[in-house]
Write an enzyme that holds these catalytic residues in place. Structure first.
Site, PDB file in Angstrom:
ATOM      1  N   ASP A 137      -5.964 -12.932   0.755  1.00 59.94           N
ATOM      2  CA  ASP A 137      -6.522 -11.601   1.078  1.00 59.94           C
ATOM      3  C   ASP A 137      -8.054 -11.731   1.203  1.00 59.94           C
ATOM      4  O   ASP A 137      -8.795 -10.804   0.881  1.00 59.94           O
ATOM      5  CB  ASP A 137      -6.139 -10.569   0.014  1.00 59.94           C
ATOM      6  N   HIS A 144       0.856  -1.193   0.000  1.00 57.88           N
ATOM      7  CA  HIS A 144       0.000   0.000   0.000  1.00 57.88           C
ATOM      8  C   HIS A 144       0.889   1.239   0.000  1.00 57.88           C
ATOM      9  O   HIS A 144       0.788   2.100   0.861  1.00 57.88           O
ATOM     10  CB  HIS A 144      -0.956  -0.013   1.193  1.00 57.88           C
ATOM     11  N   ASN A 179      -0.769  -5.159  -6.339  1.00 58.62           N
ATOM     12  CA  ASN A 179      -2.006  -4.539  -5.855  1.00 58.62           C
ATOM     13  C   ASN A 179      -1.664  -3.558  -4.735  1.00 58.62           C
ATOM     14  O   ASN A 179      -0.914  -3.892  -3.820  1.00 58.62           O
ATOM     15  CB  ASN A 179      -2.990  -5.606  -5.374  1.00 58.62           C
ATOM     16  N   HIS A 207      -7.392 -10.582  -8.914  1.00 57.25           N
ATOM     17  CA  HIS A 207      -6.390  -9.544  -8.640  1.00 57.25           C
ATOM     18  C   HIS A 207      -5.269  -9.505  -9.672  1.00 57.25           C
ATOM     19  O   HIS A 207      -4.663  -8.453  -9.869  1.00 57.25           O
ATOM     20  CB  HIS A 207      -5.756  -9.778  -7.259  1.00 57.25           C
TER      21      HIS A 207
END
Ligand SMILES: [Zn+2]
Length: 411
Positions: free
Chosen positions: A297, A202, A239, A274
Site C-alpha cells: 500500500d 473500505h 484496515n 498498519h
C-alpha cells in the site's frame, strides 16, 4: 543439460516453494530458470561458483498487488508515463519484479486518464497490472480517500475503466455494502467478466454481508470464462473496516473464514505500522500463506525522506516513516488517518519474518500467492521453467541485486 549451460549460476541460501536450501543453486538460461536444487546435486555441466564469503539469500522476485507509488512519485498523481516510471523503478530496485499500480478514489475522467497511462507502462512490462481502490467504497470507512468522490456502484464505469486498461485491470477495491456492487449485474460481477477481480474493502459491511459477497464473487469468478483467477481478494484486511468485536463481528471474521477455506486471498499491509506483529502471525496461522498476499500500500514517500506529499487529491504528511493525512492547524499529527505505507515489499517481508512467520511462508505470501491472484503461472517462485526473476539479499534481507527475466537490473 547437454551442450553446456549458458546463462547464470547463483549459489547461496535459496528459498524454493518446498524448502530453504542452505547451499542451493539457481541456474538461468536466457529469461528462464532452468534448474534449482542443492549444490551437491547440481547437474553435470553447471560450473558451480565457490560459496560467497558473505551470506546471501536468493528469493523469487517479489509480487506486490497494492502499491500507490514511491521515489517521490505516485501513480494516482502521474500525468505521464515518465512519472509512473519513477514509482515503478523505486520498487523494482528493491526487488519487486512484478508490480500492480494502484489508483485512489477520484472522478471517472481522472481514473480513465490515469488507467490509460498505466496501461502503457504495463505494455512495456514495467507493471504487472492496475488496481483501482474505489470509487465504490463506503464513505464511513474512507480512510485517507476522499469520500466526496465515492458513489454507488456503476457497472458501466467498470466497463469503461476495463477498456482503458486494455487487459491490465487486475483488481478493484469495492465495498459490498454499497448499492450496485453485488448482484448478477453488479460491479463485482462486471469485474469478473472483464478479467479483473473484486477486492472487498473500505467497507462497513456486517459479517453476513461480507460472507455473502465473498461467496457470490467466488461463484461468479468460477463461472466467468475471462476471470484471471477464481478467488476474490480482501483489500488490506483490518484496515479500512470495523475491527472484530465479538458481539458485532463485522467483515474481518468473514474474510478470515473464506481465506481459511481457500475461497479468498487476504491482503496484509505487514509493514510494522498498519498491523501489530501478533496480528500478522495469527493470520498466517489461521489461513495459511497460500491465502495471504503481503502488500505495501506504498505511497510516493517510499524511499524518500519525511515531509509533505500527495496521495491523489489528499495532502499527506510523513513523519518517522508514517504517512498520515495532513491535519488542520493545531490538530496533532496522529489525528490524521493513515495514508498508505512507506515500505518496499522486501521491508514488509522482513517485518513479517521478524513477527515470527516462517521465512518460506512469508516468501510465498510475497510471491506465489499474489502471482496466483494475477493468474500468472510464469512468476512467483524459484522453479524450473519460470521467468528468471531473482532477488539477491544479504543476511539482513537488504537488496544486493535484482534480476528480471534473466537480466540484472540493479546491482
Ligand atoms: Zn491503497
Amino acid at each position: 543439460m547437454s551442450g553446456g549451460v549458458s546463462g547464470v549460476v547463483l549459489r547461496g541460501r535459496v528459498v524454493t516453494p518446498d524448502q530453504v536450501l542452505d547451499d542451493g543453486v539457481v541456474v538461468t538460461d536466457g529469461a528462464r530458470i532452468t534448474w534449482v536444487g542443492p549444490a551437491a546435486q547440481a547437474p553435470d555441466g553447471v560450473a558451480l561458483p565457490e560459496p560467497a564469503p558473505q551470506p546471501r539469500t536468493y528469493l523469487p522476485g517479489l509480487v506486490d498487488l497494492h502499491c500507490h507509488g514511491g521515489g517521490g512519485a505516485g501513480f494516482p498523481d502521474s500525468p505521464d508515463v515518465a512519472t509512473a516510471h519513477v514509482a515503478a523503478t523505486e520498487h523494482l530496485r528493491h526487488g519487486t519484479t512484478s508490480l500492480v499500480a494502484s489508483l485512489v478514489t477520484a472522478d471517472l475522467a481522472t481514473l480513465l486518464a490515469r488507467t490509460a497511462t498505466l496501461a502503457e507502462l504495463a505494455d512495456t512490462g514495467e507493471l504487472a497490472g492496475i488496481h483501482l481502490e474505489g470509487p465504490f467504497l463506503a464513505p464511513a470507512r474512507c480512510g485517507a480517500q476522499d469520500p466526496a468522490f465515492m458513489t454507488d456502484g456503476r457497472p458501466d464505469a467498470v466497463r469503461q475503466v476495463a477498456e482503458a486498461a486494455r487487459g491490465w485491470l487486475a483488481t478493484m477495491t469495492v465495498a459490498p455494502d454499497v448499492p450496485g456492487v453485488l448482484g448478477p449485474d453488479g460491479v463485482a460481477a462486471t469485474l469478473g467478466s472483464a478479467g479483473a477481480l473484486p477486492s472487498f474493502g473500505h467497507t462497513d459491511a456486517t459479517e453476513a454481508v461480507m460472507a455473502g459477497a465473498l461467496a457470490q464473487a467466488r461463484a461468479q469468478l468460477r463461472a466467468a470464462p475471462a476471470a484471471r483467477s477464481g478467488r476474490p481478494t480482501v483489500t488490506h484486511l483490518f484496515n479500512g473496516m470495523a475491527p472484530w468485536h465479538h458481539r458485532a463481528p463485522g467483515p474481518v471474521p468473514a474474510a478470515l473464514a473464506a481465506a481459511a477455506r481457500g475461497d479468498a486471498v487476504v491482503e496484509l499491509v505487514a509493514d510494522g505500522v498498519h498491523l501489530a506483529p501478533g496480528t500478522i502471525r495469527a493470520v498466517f496461522a489461521l489461513v495459511g500463506a497460500a491465502n495471504v498476499a503481503l502488500v505495501t500500500d506504498a505511497m510516493a514517500a517510499t524511499g524518500m525522506p519525511d515531509g509533505r506529499y500527495v496521495l491523489g487529491p489528499a495532502d499527506v504528511v510523513v513523519r518517522g516513516g508514517v504517512a498520515r493525512l495532513a491535519t488542520a492547524p493545531g490538530e496533532p499529527f496522529e489525528a490524521g488517518a493513515i495514508a498508505g505505507g512507506t515500505a518496499h515489499l522486501l521491508d514488509v517481508l522482513r517485518t513479517t519474518v521478524t513477527a515470527g512467520v516462517d521465512l518460506r511462508d512469508a516468501v510465498t505470501a510475497a510471491t506465489a500467492t499474489p502471482a496466483a491472484v494475477l493468474g500468472r503461472s510464469d512468476i512467483g517462485a524459484l522453479a524450473p521453467g519460470l521467468r528468471a526473476d531473482v532477488l539477491e539479499v544479504d543476511g539482513d534481507m537488504r537488496p544486493l541485486r535484482v534480476m528480471r527475466a534473466g537480466e540484472w537490473l540493479y546491482q
